[in-house]
Design a protein around this motif. Structure first.
Motif, short mmCIF file in Angstrom:
data_model
loop_
_atom_site.label_atom_id
_atom_site.label_comp_id
_atom_site.label_asym_id
_atom_site.label_seq_id
_atom_site.Cartn_x
_atom_site.Cartn_y
_atom_site.Cartn_z
N SER A 14 -1.94 16.02 -5.79
CA SER A 14 -1.76 14.94 -6.76
C SER A 14 -3.07 14.59 -7.45
CB SER A 14 -1.20 13.70 -6.07
OG SER A 14 -2.19 12.99 -5.34
N ARG A 15 -4.20 14.94 -6.84
CA ARG A 15 -5.50 14.64 -7.42
C ARG A 15 -6.14 15.85 -8.09
NH1 ARG A 15 -8.68 13.03 -2.82
NH2 ARG A 15 -6.97 13.55 -1.42
N GLY A 16 -5.34 16.89 -8.32
CA GLY A 16 -5.82 18.01 -9.12
C GLY A 16 -6.54 19.10 -8.35
N ALA A 55 -7.34 0.38 -7.90
CA ALA A 55 -6.16 0.87 -7.19
C ALA A 55 -5.09 -0.21 -7.13
CB ALA A 55 -6.55 1.32 -5.79
N HIS A 56 -5.49 -1.44 -6.84
CA HIS A 56 -4.54 -2.54 -6.75
C HIS A 56 -3.88 -2.79 -8.11
CE1 HIS A 56 -3.16 -6.75 -6.37
NE2 HIS A 56 -2.99 -6.45 -5.09
N ALA A 57 -4.66 -2.78 -9.18
CA ALA A 57 -4.12 -3.02 -10.51
C ALA A 57 -3.15 -1.91 -10.92
CB ALA A 57 -5.25 -3.13 -11.53
N GLU A 58 -3.47 -0.66 -10.59
CA GLU A 58 -2.57 0.45 -10.91
C GLU A 58 -1.26 0.33 -10.15
OE1 GLU A 58 -0.79 4.02 -12.17
OE2 GLU A 58 -2.34 2.75 -13.07
N TRP A 59 -1.35 -0.05 -8.89
CA TRP A 59 -0.15 -0.24 -8.07
C TRP A 59 0.70 -1.39 -8.63
CZ3 TRP A 59 -0.05 -4.17 -3.83
CH2 TRP A 59 1.16 -4.16 -3.13
N MET A 60 0.06 -2.50 -9.00
CA MET A 60 0.80 -3.62 -9.56
C MET A 60 1.46 -3.23 -10.87
SD MET A 60 0.74 -6.18 -7.52
CE MET A 60 1.27 -7.53 -8.58
N LYS A 99 3.77 5.59 -3.47
CA LYS A 99 3.35 6.93 -3.02
C LYS A 99 1.96 7.25 -3.55
CE LYS A 99 4.68 11.79 -2.79
NZ LYS A 99 5.68 12.82 -3.18
N TRP A 100 1.74 6.96 -4.83
CA TRP A 100 0.40 7.16 -5.41
C TRP A 100 -0.63 6.40 -4.60
CZ3 TRP A 100 -3.38 3.93 -7.21
CH2 TRP A 100 -4.42 4.49 -7.96
N LEU A 101 -0.33 5.15 -4.27
CA LEU A 101 -1.26 4.32 -3.51
C LEU A 101 -1.47 4.89 -2.11
CD1 LEU A 101 -2.91 1.70 -3.29
CD2 LEU A 101 -0.82 0.56 -2.53
N GLN A 102 -0.40 5.32 -1.47
CA GLN A 102 -0.50 5.86 -0.12
C GLN A 102 -1.41 7.08 -0.07
OE1 GLN A 102 3.35 6.82 1.52
NE2 GLN A 102 2.68 6.32 3.59
N MET A 136 -2.57 -4.01 0.15
CA MET A 136 -2.19 -2.60 -0.05
C MET A 136 -1.88 -1.92 1.27
SD MET A 136 -4.54 -1.34 -3.28
CE MET A 136 -6.14 -1.86 -2.63
N ALA A 137 -2.59 -2.27 2.33
CA ALA A 137 -2.31 -1.70 3.65
C ALA A 137 -0.89 -2.02 4.08
CB ALA A 137 -3.32 -2.22 4.68
N MET A 138 -0.46 -3.26 3.87
CA MET A 138 0.90 -3.63 4.20
C MET A 138 1.90 -2.83 3.37
SD MET A 138 2.67 -5.51 6.23
CE MET A 138 1.50 -6.76 6.82
N ALA A 139 1.58 -2.61 2.11
CA ALA A 139 2.50 -1.89 1.22
C ALA A 139 2.72 -0.45 1.66
CB ALA A 139 1.97 -1.92 -0.21
N VAL A 140 1.68 0.19 2.24
CA VAL A 140 1.81 1.59 2.64
C VAL A 140 2.17 1.73 4.12
CG1 VAL A 140 0.24 2.35 0.83
CG2 VAL A 140 -0.68 1.89 3.11
#
Length: 824
Positions: free
Chosen positions: A47-49, A489-494, A500-503, A570-574
């Motif tokens: 996912s990161r190329g 990272a938080h702003a992109e997730w929001m 999945k991207w965040l994880q 974010m830890a809780m989210a993943v």
């Protein structure tokens, strides 16, 4: 007495056990933890190329140049066994790259490493030689060091008897570095270890489990094989997995940016040799023009961002751009593509000073580009078809001019919005966010401000996530820039809601919280080098409002705590609940110490740090913006800030405005944006610039450029606060609509979201009316400014209950669809 000693002994044992557990927990959240799931790791790298060097099934692409040694594939890992040292090497050579290899050492005496840019001599006894990233299982603990196998031996660290003379000059320094606990203990002796090796020209960087152990310049080898080592211990099995490579240079614009041909806005004949052409606004690009049908000689094309007395300024200040390209007549037919001159700094992949991260390149097929508004054509007759000249301007392929809008009762504020929105569009030319045109390098704080503004102006934003990945691999030096990666990272997730991207990126963020610099009280320490160079507070240095640097300073710790809070979320989210609890507990510990040690009870505001009584605006608006000021202290801090001017840079103004808008200071925030003088966006827009500047004026930063998107904060401030639209759940599932009118009579506009545009229209002609149109899948909480004399509040004609909170009226419940709020 005997019983007492037993109780004390048990107590001490329990305390020691608790401390050990706390230290273990801290270690878990302070550095990346490797995922045991090979498939999940593979997906993350892809996912990161990255490109796999090992397919997980067989040894395709690898070879053993020795007659001994056994390599096999077991459960998606490469296992090496041997009685003598040997290396397994790739069949392909590599030059510039970022390489990942995970190593698991066997128990007992063992030593391994990753060869890179190495060589193979089939006829030599030591067949494989060259650079190696050391994996040292001994008590020496030089893992992550740079070794030159079968050649010059230890480079960094160096030691007598095992290093050539040239490297002994830094023997003491390098060994002291490897004795530092964070470096010394980077290796997980009984588990998996991640080696990340970056080679860009002569700059070699090695990271071990998220800790940078080497940054060294050496030009011995520029190309070679990748290899993995078995040290030769009989019966020992060395294990390797997650072998991935990303070759450089990457050119994001190749895929994500396109050239748009633009007609001139005006054409003016200056004299019998020179014609001035205006394209209306600055953009990054070059030009295409017809080739004269006949004639000989040279045509000079001058490109410029600035006029002086009606002509392009050929000696502009700072890094304001000017350049000239000559083209010979009569050499071709059809059209000329006239490239702009090349600034060497824009294309450097390894800086000459401080080994800067690589500049972001543009596609060679474009030919060179630079920012310019005007061109002067010198050497063409008056009857030339000047109206057929086109600027080829570079913008994001997916940019949508219609995605957003803003209009209010103050025309200057509308002009500021237009300037800032266009600034975000114009600076998408590189495919990732860069610092304007001086270096063309992404910086973390710049990128975060760009990100917030693009989310507020555009509706298909992929550049933020792409820039995040770039910066995780090419970070810069300021202390507070590291926590900005957590913010990104938080702003992109929001914005995206993509868990999945965040994880896939969560673990790598742990190295960006500054936990490795924190003490038992939770606060970050700054040593002498940090205070003199790394702790940035604001930029340029003269914009710091006299900030006094101390070992424990308020600004650095405000960023640290905000990063911890966002990491907990974010830890809780993943699904990392233990991490979430640990981050939250660490934040709580730091907040308590922050308030006790840094708040000045006598003045009612925050001091710059422990050991000084000086209070800058930075030491107060950063904590306020991050929600660190206790409720009973907020009014005092806001009141003090409202007595101050714009005593900060255009970068820090983002946070200054955030702090004011969030805490009832919107009148002051708007007044500062619209202030007379040279420290406001009113001044910037009245100057005639078409892209925001890096600083308020040249005198505040003499080397500034005029195409810097971190100066475009109103592009996000006006939608987020004046219109009042912000996501409060990932992916815009729920939003907060919280208008901050200040002295404005009305405001209306369109804010992009993942689900479609959100339309807001409010006015204060009689009472307060707010119209909100939400797309399907979005609900909203509504929060109104305090309204004097209002007797009732209704939504779509039906009365609703409200709760007064400080100076706001919060409507009870959630709302969806088309909403008309009337307060009478």
């Amino acid at each position: 007495m005997k019983y007492s000693r037993i109780v004390v002994g048990i107590t001490l044992f329990l305390v020691a056990d608790t401390l050990a557990l706390a230290n273990e927990t801290l270690a878990t959240i302070a550095r990346p933890q490797l995922d045991a799931n090979v498939e999940a790791e593979r997906d993350s790298f892809l996912s990161r190329g990255y490109t796999p060097l090992f397919n997980g099934k067989d040894l395709s692409g690898w070879r053993n140049p020795y007659s001994h040694g056994e390599a096999s594939v077991v459960d998606g890992e490469i296992h090496l066994k041997a009685d003598n040292k040997f290396f397994l090497v790739t069949e392909q050579k590599y030059s510039n790259f970022r390489l990942n290899v995970d190593i698991h050492l066997p128990e007992g005496p063992s030593n391994s490493g990753v060869m890179f840019r190495c060589h193979v001599d089939e006829d030599a006894e030591k067949k494989v030689y060259g650079y190696q990233a050391e994996c040292d299982g001994s008590e020496r603990r030089w893992s992550g060091g740079l070794f030159d196998e079968a050649r010059r031996r230890w480079i960094w660290p160096s030691t007598k008897g095992r290093s050539t003379k040239q490297f002994l000059a830094h023997e003491e320094e390098s060994q002291k570095f490897f004795a530092e606990p964070r470096v010394r203990d980077a290796l997980n002796r009984n588990g998996w270890n991640r080696y990340t090796i970056t080679c860009i020209d002569d700059v070699i960087t090695i990271e071990l489990n998220g800790v940078q152990t080497v940054r060294f310049r050496d030009a011995m080898d520029s190309r070679g094989f990748i290899g993995i080592q078995h040290h030769g211990e009989k019966g020992q099995t060395y294990r390797f997995r997650n072998l991935f490579i990303k070759e450089s240079p990457l050119i994001p614009a190749s895929e994500h940016v396109s050239l748009t041909e633009q007609e001139p806005v005006s054409i003016k004949r200056i004299n019998d040799k020179v014609t001035l052409i205006d394209f209306g606004k600055v953009a990054f690009g070059n030009i295409v023009m017809p080739v004269p049908a006949d004639g000989r000689g040279t045509v000079n094309v001058h490109f410029g961002e600035k006029l002086k007395e009606g002509r392009i300024d050929r000696s502009p200040p700072g890094t304001v751009r000017y350049g000239m390209t000559s083209v010979r007549r009569g050499q071709q037919r059809g059209n000329w593509i006239v490239p702009t001159p090349v600034d060497d700094r824009n294309i450097q992949q390894s800086g000459r000073m401080n080994a800067n991260p690589p500049a972001v390149l543009t596609p060679s097929a474009w030919q060179p580009v630079m920012p310019f508004r005007w061109i002067e054509i010198e050497g063409l007759e008056a009857d030339f078809a000047f109206d057929q000249i086109r600027r080829r301007a570079a913008f994001s392929k997916t940019w949508n001019d219609d995605a957003s809008s803003f209009d209010c009762s103050d025309e200057t504020l509308n002009r500021i919005w237009d300037l800032c929105k266009y600034s975000i569009k114009a600076t998408t030319f590189a495919g990732v966010y860069v610092d304007g045109d001086r270096e063309r390098i992404p910086y973390e704080a710049d990128a975060y401000l760009n990100q917030l503004s693009q989310y507020s102006t555009d509706d298909h934003v992929t550049m933020a996530a792409r820039t995040f990945d770039w910066l995780m691999e090419n970070g810069t030096w300021p202390t507070e820039w590291a926590p900005h990666m957590v913010f990104m990272a938080h702003a992109e997730w929001m914005n995206s809601g993509d868990t999945k991207w965040l994880q896939q990126r969560y673990e790598s963020l742990k190295s960006k919280t500054l936990l490795h610099r924190s003490g038992d009280d939770g606060l970050v320490r700054s040593d002498e080098l940090d205070r003199s160079r790394h702790d940035i507070v604001d930029w340029p240095q003269k914009e710091r409002d006299g900030f006094v640097f101390t070992e424990i300073n308020t600004v650095v710790n405000a960023f640290h705590i905000e990063a911890l809070k966002q990491m907990a979320e974010m830890a809780m989210a993943v699904g990392k609940t233990a991490d979430a609890d640990a981050f939250a507990a660490r934040a709580e510990l730091a907040v308590a110490a922050f308030q006790t040690m840094l708040f000045n009870e006598e003045t009612g505001i925050y001091r710059d740090g422990v050991g000084t009584e000086h209070s800058s605006i930075h030491a107060n608006f950063f904590p306020l913006a991050f929600g660190l000021v206790p409720q009973d202290k907020q009014a005092g801090v806001v009141d003090w800030l409202e007595t101050k001017g714009m005593d900060c840079s255009v970068y820090a103004a983002q946070y200054f405005m955030d702090a004011l808008f969030q805490n009832g200071g919107e009148h002051k925030a708007l007044a500062l944006m619209l202030a007379d003088g040279d420290r406001s966006w009113k001044h910037m827009v009245n100057s005639g610039t078409t892209i925001t500047w890096e600083a308020w004026e040249m005198k505040y930063k003499p080397n500034q450029d005029w195409n810097h998107a971190w100066g475009a904060a109103p592009a996000n401030l006006l939608p987020r606060y004046v219109l009042g639209v912000q996501p409060v759940r990932p992916g815009w599932q729920r939003v907060l609509v919280r208008p901050c009118p200040g002295d404005l009579k009305f405001a209306r506009g369109k804010v992009p979201s993942k689900h479609g545009p959100i339309h807001v229209d409010w006015n204060r002609e009689s009472g307060f009316k707010l119209s909100v149109d939400l797309p399907d899948g979005v609900t909203a909480n509504l929060d109104l400014p305090e309204l004097e004399g209002v007797q009732s509040v209704s939504v779509n004609g039906s009365a609703v209950s409200v709760t007064k909170k400080q100076n706001r009226w919060v409507l009870d419940g959630e709302f969806s669809g088309s909403i008309l709020v009337e307060a009478n």
